[in-house]
Write a protein that holds these residues in place. Structure first.
Motif, mmCIF file in Angstrom:
data_model
loop_
_atom_site.group_PDB
_atom_site.id
_atom_site.type_symbol
_atom_site.label_atom_id
_atom_site.label_comp_id
_atom_site.label_asym_id
_atom_site.label_seq_id
_atom_site.Cartn_x
_atom_site.Cartn_y
_atom_site.Cartn_z
ATOM 1 N N PRO A 1 0.833 -1.210 0.000
ATOM 2 C CA PRO A 1 0.000 0.000 0.000
ATOM 3 C C PRO A 1 0.864 1.255 0.000
ATOM 4 O O PRO A 1 2.048 1.221 0.331
ATOM 5 C CB PRO A 1 -0.777 -0.120 1.319
ATOM 6 C CG PRO A 1 0.130 -0.914 2.205
ATOM 7 C CD PRO A 1 0.851 -1.876 1.296
ATOM 8 N N ARG A 2 0.259 2.325 -0.354
ATOM 9 C CA ARG A 2 0.938 3.619 -0.339
ATOM 10 C C ARG A 2 0.937 4.136 1.109
ATOM 11 O O ARG A 2 0.090 4.940 1.496
ATOM 12 C CB ARG A 2 0.214 4.590 -1.271
ATOM 13 C CG ARG A 2 0.955 5.878 -1.487
ATOM 14 C CD ARG A 2 0.220 6.731 -2.516
ATOM 15 N NE ARG A 2 0.974 7.918 -2.821
ATOM 16 C CZ ARG A 2 0.744 9.098 -2.253
ATOM 17 N NH1 ARG A 2 -0.231 9.239 -1.383
ATOM 18 N NH2 ARG A 2 1.489 10.128 -2.583
ATOM 19 N N SER A 3 1.878 3.626 1.897
ATOM 20 C CA SER A 3 2.001 4.033 3.296
ATOM 21 C C SER A 3 3.465 4.039 3.689
ATOM 22 O O SER A 3 4.289 3.368 3.073
ATOM 23 C CB SER A 3 1.220 3.078 4.216
ATOM 24 O OG SER A 3 1.871 1.836 4.298
ATOM 25 N N ARG A 4 3.769 4.798 4.725
ATOM 26 C CA ARG A 4 5.166 4.914 5.160
ATOM 27 C C ARG A 4 5.772 3.592 5.584
ATOM 28 O O ARG A 4 6.948 3.355 5.374
ATOM 29 C CB ARG A 4 5.274 5.910 6.309
ATOM 30 C CG ARG A 4 5.045 7.316 5.878
ATOM 31 C CD ARG A 4 5.164 8.248 7.057
ATOM 32 N NE ARG A 4 4.850 9.594 6.618
ATOM 33 C CZ ARG A 4 5.434 10.660 7.093
ATOM 34 N NH1 ARG A 4 6.348 10.538 8.026
ATOM 35 N NH2 ARG A 4 5.107 11.838 6.649
ATOM 36 N N THR A 5 4.983 2.739 6.190
ATOM 37 C CA THR A 5 5.525 1.462 6.670
ATOM 38 C C THR A 5 5.801 0.481 5.532
ATOM 39 O O THR A 5 6.495 -0.504 5.730
ATOM 40 C CB THR A 5 4.570 0.798 7.677
ATOM 41 O OG1 THR A 5 3.312 0.544 7.034
ATOM 42 C CG2 THR A 5 4.368 1.677 8.898
ATOM 43 N N SER A 6 5.275 0.753 4.352
ATOM 44 C CA SER A 6 5.423 -0.211 3.265
ATOM 45 C C SER A 6 6.863 -0.337 2.777
ATOM 46 O O SER A 6 7.243 -1.386 2.261
ATOM 47 C CB SER A 6 4.498 0.138 2.095
ATOM 48 O OG SER A 6 4.940 1.295 1.428
ATOM 49 N N VAL A 7 7.665 0.685 2.922
ATOM 50 C CA VAL A 7 9.062 0.579 2.473
ATOM 51 C C VAL A 7 9.796 -0.464 3.308
ATOM 52 O O VAL A 7 10.507 -1.318 2.770
ATOM 53 C CB VAL A 7 9.775 1.947 2.515
ATOM 54 C CG1 VAL A 7 11.254 1.803 2.204
ATOM 55 C CG2 VAL A 7 9.115 2.922 1.547
#
Length: 142
Positions: free
Chosen positions: A10-16
């Motif tokens: 998802p397009r979220s900070r934790t996804s990286v």
């Protein structure tokens, strides 16, 4: 040869972090221990780029890994319409600058690097030459 593996994020900070963990898990499953630091950094940079500039709100990006002999291919695909260019670093960057070098860094770390444009979105890819895995040595696959 193991089957390619992919996962959407998802397009979220934790996804990286999740993308990086996914890549390291896949490489571990395949027995690839060579070039882990280079690949981990490139996953971080390409996933961050997809997150910030490629995946529109509400959409995802996809990380794909494949192993062909002793070449690992990393791909990050997004659905954004922004064209991607790898810029050369400025000769005198400000010492406090924290961004703008990720794609350049990925291009330098990888053995090959490119961008494939699609009707919708793009795939940024990097390849890494490695030594044979223990399994390949045992099975004489390389």
């Amino acid at each position: 040869m193991p089957a390619p593996r992919q996962r959407r994020f998802p397009r979220s900070r934790t996804s990286v972090r999740e993308a990086r963990d996914f890549a390291l898990q896949v490489l571990g499953d395949w027995g690839c221990t060579d070039r882990l630091d280079d690949i981990r950094l490139c996953v971080s940079e390409l996933a961050t780029n997809a997150l910030l500039h490629g995946a529109p709100p509400g959409r995802e990006y996809c990380v794909n890994l494949s192993l062909d002999g002793t070449v690992i291919r990393l791909e990050v695909r997004d659905t954004g319409d922004r064209r991607l260019t790898v810029q050369h670093p400025r000769p005198d960057p400000h010492p406090d600058e924290c961004s703008g070098r990720g794609l350049l860094l990925a291009r330098e770390l990888a053995d090959d690097f490119g961008v494939t444009e699609h009707v919708v979105g793009k795939t940024v890819w990097a390849t890494f030459k490695t030594g044979p895995t223990p399994r390949q040595l045992a099975e004489n696959e390389w």
